[in-house]
Design a protein around this motif. Structure first.
Motif, PDB file in Angstrom:
ATOM      1  N   UNK A  22      52.032  41.321  46.287  1.00 56.28           N
ATOM      2  CA  UNK A  22      51.468  40.941  44.990  1.00 56.28           C
ATOM      3  C   UNK A  22      52.435  40.128  44.136  1.00 56.28           C
ATOM      4  N   UNK A  23      53.710  40.509  44.205  1.00 57.43           N
ATOM      5  CA  UNK A  23      54.667  39.931  43.255  1.00 57.43           C
ATOM      6  C   UNK A  23      55.671  38.982  43.892  1.00 57.43           C
ATOM      7  N   UNK A  24      55.663  38.877  45.211  1.00 55.95           N
ATOM      8  CA  UNK A  24      56.668  38.053  45.884  1.00 55.95           C
ATOM      9  C   UNK A  24      57.946  38.867  46.020  1.00 55.95           C
ATOM     10  N   UNK A  25      58.719  38.576  47.070  1.00 49.20           N
ATOM     11  CA  UNK A  25      59.902  39.401  47.355  1.00 49.20           C
ATOM     12  C   UNK A  25      60.922  39.349  46.220  1.00 49.20           C
ATOM     13  N   UNK A  26      61.099  38.160  45.650  1.00 53.00           N
ATOM     14  CA  UNK A  26      62.184  38.008  44.681  1.00 53.00           C
ATOM     15  C   UNK A  26      61.989  38.929  43.473  1.00 53.00           C
ATOM     16  N   UNK A  27      60.772  38.953  42.930  1.00 53.95           N
ATOM     17  CA  UNK A  27      60.510  39.833  41.785  1.00 53.95           C
ATOM     18  C   UNK A  27      60.376  41.290  42.216  1.00 53.95           C
ATOM     19  N   UNK A  81      50.532  38.552  40.913  1.00 55.53           N
ATOM     20  CA  UNK A  81      51.198  37.567  40.057  1.00 55.53           C
ATOM     21  C   UNK A  81      50.381  36.273  39.915  1.00 55.53           C
ATOM     22  N   UNK A  82      49.744  35.818  41.008  1.00 58.92           N
ATOM     23  CA  UNK A  82      49.003  34.547  40.936  1.00 58.92           C
ATOM     24  C   UNK A  82      47.844  34.638  39.946  1.00 58.92           C
ATOM     25  N   UNK A  83      47.127  35.748  39.962  1.00 58.17           N
ATOM     26  CA  UNK A  83      45.975  35.908  39.069  1.00 58.17           C
ATOM     27  C   UNK A  83      46.458  36.093  37.631  1.00 58.17           C
ATOM     28  N   UNK A  84      47.511  36.896  37.469  1.00 56.96           N
ATOM     29  CA  UNK A  84      48.039  37.132  36.122  1.00 56.96           C
ATOM     30  C   UNK A  84      48.562  35.822  35.519  1.00 56.96           C
ATOM     31  N   UNK A  85      49.202  34.987  36.339  1.00 58.17           N
ATOM     32  CA  UNK A  85      49.740  33.715  35.834  1.00 58.17           C
ATOM     33  C   UNK A  85      48.597  32.786  35.426  1.00 58.17           C
ATOM     34  N   UNK A  86      47.526  32.787  36.212  1.00 60.35           N
ATOM     35  CA  UNK A  86      46.365  31.961  35.869  1.00 60.35           C
ATOM     36  C   UNK A  86      45.790  32.399  34.519  1.00 60.35           C
ATOM     37  N   UNK A  87      45.640  33.724  34.358  1.00 61.49           N
ATOM     38  CA  UNK A  87      45.049  34.228  33.104  1.00 61.49           C
ATOM     39  C   UNK A  87      45.965  33.904  31.918  1.00 61.49           C
ATOM     40  N   UNK A  88      47.276  34.065  32.126  1.00 64.15           N
ATOM     41  CA  UNK A  88      48.215  33.781  31.048  1.00 64.15           C
ATOM     42  C   UNK A  88      48.119  32.303  30.643  1.00 64.15           C
ATOM     43  N   UNK A  89      47.955  31.429  31.635  1.00 67.54           N
ATOM     44  CA  UNK A  89      47.839  29.991  31.335  1.00 67.54           C
ATOM     45  C   UNK A  89      46.565  29.722  30.529  1.00 67.54           C
ATOM     46  N   UNK A  90      45.490  30.435  30.840  1.00 70.48           N
ATOM     47  CA  UNK A  90      44.231  30.269  30.078  1.00 70.48           C
ATOM     48  C   UNK A  90      44.440  30.697  28.626  1.00 70.48           C
ATOM     49  N   UNK A  91      45.136  31.826  28.442  1.00 72.52           N
ATOM     50  CA  UNK A  91      45.411  32.275  27.074  1.00 72.52           C
ATOM     51  C   UNK A  91      46.202  31.187  26.334  1.00 72.52           C
ATOM     52  N   UNK A 145      58.232  50.527  40.275  1.00 72.97           N
ATOM     53  CA  UNK A 145      56.811  50.809  40.462  1.00 72.97           C
ATOM     54  C   UNK A 145      56.541  52.300  40.492  1.00 72.97           C
ATOM     55  N   UNK A 146      55.279  52.638  40.246  1.00 74.48           N
ATOM     56  CA  UNK A 146      54.758  53.970  40.559  1.00 74.48           C
ATOM     57  C   UNK A 146      53.713  53.705  41.642  1.00 74.48           C
ATOM     58  N   UNK A 147      53.351  54.728  42.436  1.00 76.36           N
ATOM     59  CA  UNK A 147      52.343  54.453  43.473  1.00 76.36           C
ATOM     60  C   UNK A 147      51.053  53.880  42.885  1.00 76.36           C
ATOM     61  N   UNK A 148      50.541  54.478  41.795  1.00 76.31           N
ATOM     62  CA  UNK A 148      49.320  53.945  41.179  1.00 76.31           C
ATOM     63  C   UNK A 148      49.572  52.567  40.572  1.00 76.31           C
ATOM     64  N   UNK A 149      50.772  52.419  40.026  1.00 72.75           N
ATOM     65  CA  UNK A 149      51.098  51.148  39.363  1.00 72.75           C
ATOM     66  C   UNK A 149      51.047  49.970  40.316  1.00 72.75           C
ATOM     67  N   UNK A 150      51.502  50.150  41.559  1.00 75.52           N
ATOM     68  CA  UNK A 150      51.427  49.053  42.543  1.00 75.52           C
ATOM     69  C   UNK A 150      49.963  48.748  42.841  1.00 75.52           C
ATOM     70  N   UNK A 151      49.203  49.798  43.115  1.00 76.12           N
ATOM     71  CA  UNK A 151      47.800  49.600  43.491  1.00 76.12           C
ATOM     72  C   UNK A 151      47.009  48.896  42.405  1.00 76.12           C
ATOM     73  N   UNK A 152      47.219  49.327  41.157  1.00 76.80           N
ATOM     74  CA  UNK A 152      46.354  48.866  40.072  1.00 76.80           C
ATOM     75  C   UNK A 152      46.822  47.571  39.418  1.00 76.80           C
ATOM     76  N   UNK A 153      48.042  47.137  39.723  1.00 76.89           N
ATOM     77  CA  UNK A 153      48.565  45.964  39.007  1.00 76.89           C
ATOM     78  C   UNK A 153      47.858  44.689  39.437  1.00 76.89           C
ATOM     79  N   UNK A 154      47.848  43.731  38.525  1.00 73.34           N
ATOM     80  CA  UNK A 154      47.282  42.418  38.810  1.00 73.34           C
ATOM     81  C   UNK A 154      48.304  41.626  39.614  1.00 73.34           C
TER      82      UNK A 154
END
Ligand SMILES: C[S@@+](CC[C@H](N)C(=O)[O-])C[C@H]1O[C@@H](n2cnc3c(N)ncnc32)[C@H](O)[C@@H]1O
Length: 391
Positions: free
Chosen positions: A59-64, A81-91, A70-79
Motif C-alpha cells: 500500500x505504501x511502498x517499501x521506502x515509507x 498511498x496512490x488513492x490517498x495522493x489522488x484525493x489530496x490533489x483533488x482537495x 502500524x496496527x494490524x487493523x490499521x494496515x488493513x483499513x488504511x487508504x
C-alpha cells in the motif's frame, strides 16, 4: 503489545532496524537470539511490527512502509498511498488548505494530505491507532502539518478547517459491515459533518454502496487502481457537474456520467471490451459503450461488444476468434487443436468456477499458445467466447 512507546525508544528503533528483513521462516531463531540481549516483549513487538511493515509495503511502498508504524487493523483499513495522493490533489484543486481528517487510522490519508501541503487535524479515538498516526507523522517529517488528536470524532469542532474528510470504520466485531448506518461513525453522521464544511468534504465509503444511498447533494466517485476497485468517495461542495464519476489510477483518468440510457443488446462483433470495475460500479458502461460505438452482448452483463478496436483506458479490449455454446468437451478439443498452453478464464453471468474449468479443459499444456475464454451469456444463452488481448 498495546503501546508503541517502547518501539520508539533508541533500543526499540535499533531492534526494528535489525529485524527489518527477517524471513518469517527464521523468525523463531531470530527471536531466540535477540531475547538474550533485549526484553522478550520488545523483541516480539519489533518482530510483529516488522511483519506489519512488510504487509504494508503493497500500500505504501517499501521506502515509507519501512519507516512507518502500524496496527494490524490499521494496515488493513488504511487508504493506499496512490488513492490517498489522488484525493489530496483533488482537495488542493478545490483550494483547500486545511482538512479535519475524522477517523484518521494510522494516517494513510493524513500523510497524503500533508504531502500535498495541506494542514491536517487527524482524529482517532483508538489510543494505539492515534499513537501510530503520530509516530508516522514524525517518521515521515510531516509533524509540522499534522496534529493528531485522540478523541471521538463526534466531539470534535471542525470549524477552523476548510474541509472535512471522514473514513468511517467498516469492520465490526463480526467482520465487514455493509450497512452504511452500521459504519463507525454511521454514514448519516458523516454526511451531517460533511455538510458543515466551509469549502468541501469527502467521505470514503465501500465500493458496494448502493447508488440509492448516495445523498442527492453528493458527487459519488468510484476509484480503481491498477484495475482493482478500491473505494467510493462521496464529495460535497466540490461543484462537479456530473453526479457520478469513475476514476482510474494510475492516471488519473476520470469518466463523468452523462445520464445515458442502457446500451442496446447486439450480436457479438469482432471485439469484446471488459470495462474497468470502477466504470461498472459507477454504472457508466453506457458512457464507454458509446465511445466504442458498441452494444451489450446481454442486457444484464457488463461486456461491451463492437466491430472496431478503439483503445480506451476505461475497458480492456479482446479480439474474439470463436464463439461456442457452453460445452467443456468442445473447448477441450479446441484447445488441443490450437496447441494452447495457457488458458485465462474470465466470467460474467456464469456460475462455473474458473479454476475448475481450467483443470478440466486444459489438464496439461499442449503448446505455447495463449487463449482467453469468457464464460458468459449472449442474449441469454450460456456461451464461451474465445480470444486474446487486442492490439
Ligand atoms: C477506516 S479507518 C481509517 C483509515 C485511514 N483513513 C487511513 O488511511 O489510515 C477508520 C478509523 O476510525 C476510527 N473510529 C471509528 N469510530 C470512531 C469515532 N467515533 N471517533 C474516532 N475515531 C473513530 C477507528 O479507530 C479506525 O482507526
Amino acid at each position: 503489545m498495546n503501546d508503541l512507546a517502547p518501539l520508539l525508544t533508541p533500543e526499540g528503533r535499533a531492534l526494528l532496524d535489525e529485524v527489518r528483513d527477517t524471513d518469517p521462516a527464521h523468525e523463531l531463531a531470530v527471536a531466540t537470539r535477540l531475547r538474550r540481549e533485549h526484553p522478550a516483549a520488545l523483541v516480539s513487538a519489533a518482530l510483529g511490527q516488522a511483519r506489519l511493515r512488510q504487509r504494508a509495503e503493497a500500500k505504501f511502498g517499501a521506502e515509507d512502509a519501512r519507516r512507518m508504524f502500524f496496527t494490524p487493523d490499521g494496515v488493513e483499513q488504511s487508504t493506499r498511498a496512490s488513492v490517498a495522493a489522488y484525493r489530496a490533489a483533488r482537495f488542493r484543486e478545490l483550494g483547500v488548505t486545511s482538512v479535519a481528517d475524522l477517523c484518521c487510522g494510522i494516517g494513510g490519508d493524513a500523510i497524503a494530505l500533508a504531502r500535498a501541503g495541506i494542514r491536517v487535524l487527524a482524529v482517532d479515538r483508538d489510543p494505539l491507532t492515534a499513537a501510530a498516526a503520530r509516530a508516522n507523522a514524525d517518521a515521515l517529517g510531516l509533524a509540522g502539518l499534522i496534529e493528531v488528536r485522540e478523541a471521538d470524532v463526534t466531539e470534535v469542532d471542525t470549524a477552523g478547517y476548510d474541509a472535512v474528510f471522514v473514513d468511517p470504520a467498516r469492520r465490526g466485531g463480526r467482520g465487514r459491515v455493509f450497512d452504511p448506518e452500521a459504519y463507525s461513525p454511521p454514514l448519516s453522521w458523516a454526511v451531517g459533518a460533511a455538510r458543515t464544511a466551509s469549502r468541501a468534504a469527502a467521505l470514503k465509503v465501500a465500493p458496494g454502496i448502493p447508488h440509492e444511498a448516495v445523498p442527492a447533494d453528493a458527487v459519488a466517485e468510484w476509484i480503481s487502481d491498477g484495475g482493482d476497485v478500491k473505494e467510493a468517495v462521496l464529495w460535497f461542495g466540490a461543484g462537479q457537474a456530473a453526479p457520478v464519476r469513475a476514476t482510474l489510477l494510475p492516471g488519473p483518468r476520470t469518466l463523468p456520467s452523462r445520464g445515458l440510457p442502457d446500451p442496446a443488446v447486439r450480436p457479438p462483433g469482432r471485439y469484446l471490451y471488459e470495462p474497468d470495475g470502477a466504470v461498472i460500479r459507477a454504472h457508466l458502461v453506457a458512457e464507454v459503450a458509446e465511445e466504442l460505438d458498441g452494444g451489450l452482448i446481454d442486457a444484464t452483463i457488463a461486456y461491451i461488444t463492437a466491430d472496431e478496436h478503439r483503445p480506451t483506458p476505461y475497458a480492456t479490449a479482446y479480439e474474439i476468434t470463436d464463439r461456442l455454446p457452453f460445452n467443456v468437451k468442445k473447448l477441450k478439443a479446441l484447445l488441443r487443436e490450437r496447441q494452447v498452453g495457457v488458458l485465462t478464464v474470465k466470467k460474467r453471468g456464469s456460475a462455473v468456477e474458473p479454476e475448475e474449468l481450467r483443470r478440466k479443459a486444459l489438464p496439461k499444456p499442449h503448446g505455447r499458445a495463449s487463449v482467453t475464454v469468457f464464460l458468459t451469456r449472449v442474449d441469454g444463452a450460456p456461451t464461451m467466447l474465445l480470444g486474446h488481448p487486442a492490439g
